[in-house]
Design a protein around this motif. Sequence first.
Motif, PDB file in Angstrom:
ATOM      1  N   ALA A  40       0.842  -1.198   0.000  1.00 20.01           N
ATOM      2  CA  ALA A  40       0.000   0.000   0.000  1.00 20.01           C
ATOM      3  C   ALA A  40       0.878   1.249   0.000  1.00 20.01           C
ATOM      4  N   ARG A  41       0.379   2.291  -0.660  1.00 20.70           N
ATOM      5  CA  ARG A  41       1.067   3.583  -0.658  1.00 20.70           C
ATOM      6  C   ARG A  41       0.430   4.430   0.431  1.00 20.70           C
ATOM      7  N   SER A  88      -8.289  -1.466   3.206  1.00 22.41           N
ATOM      8  CA  SER A  88      -8.591  -1.024   1.841  1.00 22.41           C
ATOM      9  C   SER A  88     -10.054  -1.280   1.534  1.00 22.41           C
ATOM     10  N   GLN A 144      -7.155   2.181  -3.225  1.00 22.48           N
ATOM     11  CA  GLN A 144      -6.054   1.412  -3.789  1.00 22.48           C
ATOM     12  C   GLN A 144      -6.518  -0.029  -3.985  1.00 22.48           C
TER      13      GLN A 144
END
Length: 416
Positions: free
Chosen positions: A48-49, A364, A348
């Motif tokens: 994940a960013r 998410s 995401q």
Amino acid sequence: MKRRNLFAASLAAGALAAGRKSWASVPEAAQAMGRTAPPGTVPALTPARVHADQIMDIKVCLRPFRPAGPRLEIEPVADKIVVHNYGHGGSGWSLSWGSAAMAVERAAPLMEKHVAVIGCGIIGLTTAITAQRAGMNVTIYARDMLPHTRSVRANGSWTPDSRIALITAATPDFAATWERMARYSWQTYREYLGLPGNPVDFRDNYLLSDTPPDEADHTEPAPDISKGSYASTGVPQSEAEFAKYADRIKDIIPAAELLAGADNPFPVAYARRKPIMIYNFGAFGHTLLSDFYQAGGRIEIREFHSPSEVADLPERVVFNCTGYAARDLWGDKSLIPVRGQTAWLPPQPAANYGVRYKGAAMLSKSDGLMVQGVNLSGLGELEGVGNSMEQPNRAEAEQAVAVFEDLFSRFRPRRG
């Protein structure tokens, strides 16, 4: 008017949790837990960013914690019959259908065709739809529609016994009541799986720790006797005061699996994987409102300031589903605010999982990547208890985000 029975008669009894022990190694921990993930079953995860400059929204909710558990009672007000359904702590989304069914069950003998629901959060909407399914015509009276209620400021995942009651305040039969609510809700939510937009879905949630899992799960310090307890102060002073009932339904809830060796893609010593049920607010809210309107329901925007105002409603039976607002509206001073804050980053979909690590949670969802500080101060269930501040705290959000920014900076995706 004929009503159908809302609940099955039999309920399975929960097993007692195993006693705590120390684990010296991953194999030893896996053996104690009873299950290790089969080799090769962990997918190649996309990191994940998670960076503070990606935060696009911060939401704050006040969980309506009631030490005795949710209020499910009938009260006469003027010439009306009010059915209370509020005070679910951090378990409102999880218990909503079961709680709604019990509220409607209490109203069924009154044989009213037209009923009112006050509140359009998750408890109000599920109560309204449950009443419709029992043959009633429903009008919802609310100040805010679902997207603007406290309900959609929560994290929206299956947490059925999160701050639901205190051991000393709950009645002896509350555990069985909780179990009925939890089982009914779980079964009802499963009916929404696979629908367009995925209003209800499952995610693999990875529980990470740098120490053996038993130690990570018991981080609460010993209670400070000098601080007293709920009985002496009116507010819980120790995490040990909160009731826990999850063992009563563990026969239907997927268990955690320990990840060993190459199947642990995270830069930590211990990782467990557990599927969790989640609620995508946008899709699920749209589905519920569509169901409500298609069944002939109507919504009237209206704000109430005192119980006497329900006398002006045309319906004789009124469901009070006002959550924390019941503290002022209904004068229920037993309600204790529990502040919770979530930070939202852009969606995401490639990183389609959840992580919990060092007192922070990441999940998410279809409407964004949610990051939450669930235990950043080490207080456990006491985190946010008694805090009624609804203003966002950017520093708190960035602290939670920093946990995952560091984690994923060390993350090495497994190729597969």
